[in-house]
Design a protein around this motif. Structure first.
Motif, short mmCIF file in Angstrom:
data_model
loop_
_atom_site.label_atom_id
_atom_site.label_comp_id
_atom_site.label_asym_id
_atom_site.label_seq_id
_atom_site.Cartn_x
_atom_site.Cartn_y
_atom_site.Cartn_z
N GLU A 1 -3.21 -8.35 4.17
CA GLU A 1 -3.91 -7.89 5.41
C GLU A 1 -4.43 -6.66 5.46
O GLU A 1 -4.94 -6.13 6.53
CB GLU A 1 -2.58 -7.98 6.34
N MET A 2 -4.94 -6.00 4.42
CA MET A 2 -5.46 -4.82 4.31
C MET A 2 -6.71 -4.83 5.01
O MET A 2 -7.51 -5.55 4.69
CB MET A 2 -5.81 -4.36 2.74
N GLU A 3 -7.05 -3.71 5.87
CA GLU A 3 -8.20 -3.52 6.39
C GLU A 3 -9.03 -2.83 5.79
O GLU A 3 -8.88 -1.50 5.39
CB GLU A 3 -7.95 -3.22 8.08
N ILE A 4 -10.34 -3.22 5.32
CA ILE A 4 -11.12 -2.44 4.59
C ILE A 4 -11.95 -1.88 5.40
O ILE A 4 -12.71 -2.33 6.29
CB ILE A 4 -11.90 -3.40 3.60
N LEU A 5 -12.20 -0.44 5.25
CA LEU A 5 -12.79 0.57 6.11
C LEU A 5 -13.97 1.05 5.47
O LEU A 5 -14.00 1.38 4.27
CB LEU A 5 -11.87 1.65 6.42
N PRO A 6 -15.09 1.34 6.26
CA PRO A 6 -16.32 1.83 5.65
C PRO A 6 -16.51 3.30 5.32
O PRO A 6 -17.25 3.74 4.68
CB PRO A 6 -17.47 1.19 6.58
N GLU A 7 -15.81 3.91 6.22
CA GLU A 7 -15.70 5.43 5.99
C GLU A 7 -14.17 5.99 5.76
O GLU A 7 -13.18 5.18 6.23
CB GLU A 7 -16.04 5.94 7.31
N ASP A 8 -14.10 6.99 5.03
CA ASP A 8 -12.85 7.73 4.99
C ASP A 8 -12.06 7.96 6.11
O ASP A 8 -12.70 8.80 6.98
CB ASP A 8 -13.07 8.93 3.98
N ALA B 1 -13.79 -8.06 -4.09
CA ALA B 1 -13.18 -7.73 -5.04
C ALA B 1 -12.00 -6.89 -4.63
O ALA B 1 -10.83 -6.91 -5.15
CB ALA B 1 -14.00 -6.70 -6.05
N ILE B 2 -12.26 -6.13 -3.46
CA ILE B 2 -11.06 -5.34 -2.94
C ILE B 2 -10.31 -6.21 -2.21
O ILE B 2 -8.81 -5.96 -2.26
CB ILE B 2 -11.96 -4.17 -2.07
N GLN B 3 -10.66 -7.49 -1.42
CA GLN B 3 -9.73 -8.34 -1.04
C GLN B 3 -8.92 -8.81 -2.09
O GLN B 3 -7.50 -8.99 -1.69
CB GLN B 3 -10.48 -9.55 -0.14
N TRP B 4 -9.46 -9.00 -3.39
CA TRP B 4 -8.54 -9.64 -4.39
C TRP B 4 -7.59 -8.67 -4.79
O TRP B 4 -6.34 -8.92 -4.92
CB TRP B 4 -9.62 -9.97 -5.66
N TYR B 5 -7.86 -7.36 -4.81
CA TYR B 5 -6.85 -6.27 -5.02
C TYR B 5 -5.87 -6.24 -4.10
O TYR B 5 -4.73 -6.11 -4.57
CB TYR B 5 -7.53 -4.95 -5.38
N ALA B 6 -6.16 -6.32 -2.65
CA ALA B 6 -5.09 -6.32 -1.71
C ALA B 6 -4.21 -7.60 -1.88
O ALA B 6 -2.88 -7.19 -1.74
CB ALA B 6 -6.14 -6.31 -0.46
N ASN C 1 -19.23 9.94 -4.91
CA ASN C 1 -20.40 9.98 -5.79
C ASN C 1 -21.40 9.54 -4.82
O ASN C 1 -21.49 7.96 -4.44
CB ASN C 1 -20.18 9.02 -7.10
N ALA C 2 -22.57 9.99 -4.51
CA ALA C 2 -23.41 9.40 -3.44
C ALA C 2 -24.29 8.30 -3.94
O ALA C 2 -24.79 7.46 -3.25
CB ALA C 2 -24.62 10.60 -3.34
N ASN C 3 -24.21 7.98 -5.31
CA ASN C 3 -25.02 6.92 -5.94
C ASN C 3 -24.23 5.58 -6.13
O ASN C 3 -24.57 4.45 -6.51
CB ASN C 3 -25.41 7.11 -7.39
N GLU C 4 -22.91 5.66 -5.36
CA GLU C 4 -21.87 4.53 -5.30
C GLU C 4 -21.66 4.20 -4.17
O GLU C 4 -21.84 4.95 -3.08
CB GLU C 4 -20.72 4.82 -6.47
N ILE C 5 -20.91 2.97 -3.77
CA ILE C 5 -20.02 2.34 -2.69
C ILE C 5 -18.79 2.88 -2.62
O ILE C 5 -18.06 2.74 -3.53
CB ILE C 5 -20.45 0.90 -2.60
N GLN C 6 -18.58 3.28 -1.75
CA GLN C 6 -17.03 3.66 -1.24
C GLN C 6 -16.57 2.93 -0.21
O GLN C 6 -17.50 2.93 0.83
CB GLN C 6 -16.79 5.28 -1.24
N LEU C 7 -15.40 2.36 -0.18
CA LEU C 7 -14.86 1.69 0.66
C LEU C 7 -13.22 2.33 0.70
O LEU C 7 -12.68 2.88 -0.07
CB LEU C 7 -14.75 0.31 0.75
N PHE C 8 -12.52 2.21 1.78
CA PHE C 8 -11.33 2.65 2.03
C PHE C 8 -10.34 1.49 2.80
O PHE C 8 -10.65 0.58 3.33
CB PHE C 8 -11.29 3.81 3.04
N GLY C 9 -8.99 1.92 2.41
CA GLY C 9 -8.00 0.78 2.93
C GLY C 9 -6.58 1.36 2.98
O GLY C 9 -6.36 2.07 1.95
N TYR C 10 -6.03 0.88 3.93
CA TYR C 10 -4.42 1.23 4.04
C TYR C 10 -3.68 0.12 3.42
O TYR C 10 -3.89 -1.09 3.83
CB TYR C 10 -3.95 1.53 5.55
#
Length: 108
Positions: free
Chosen positions: A92-99, A80-85, A47-56
């Protein structure tokens, strides 16, 4: 004696009993909400109106997309994503700015 007063956000998790890949992270103290997608199992349209981040994590690719993000909550997204990881036992999940999938990292 040095005293520090650090504030920590508290996050809660809403789960879908019919789909284990549809978690929603909620901040207890703000309006921040983030939907979790397992990209190995489901289709994801950003969704262009939201923030997207990615992680393995554990050889799975996750997408994280905010729900009705507000400017004051934007700085808490990574926390929040670090909490989920941590929650999924992969701190140790690396949070990525792009898919990172080929052909999906088109900047808008």
């Amino acid at each position: 004696m040095l005293e520090t007063n650090m504030e920590y956000n508290v996050y809660l998790l809403a789960t879908d009993p019919n789909n284990p890949c549809r978690d929603v992270i909620h901040s207890r103290d703000t309006n921040l909400k983030i939907r979790v997608y397992c990209l190995d199992n489901e289709r994801f349209e950003a969704n262009a109106n939201e923030i997207q981040l990615f992680g393995y994590a554990n050889n799975k690719l996750y997408a994280f997309e905010t729900i009705d993000i507000s400017a004051e909550d934007a700085l808490d997204v990574v926390g929040a994503i670090q909490w989920y990881a941590d929650y999924i036992d992969f701190p140790e999940m690396e949070i990525l700015p792009e898919d990172p999938r080929p052909g999906h990292n088109i900047a808008m």
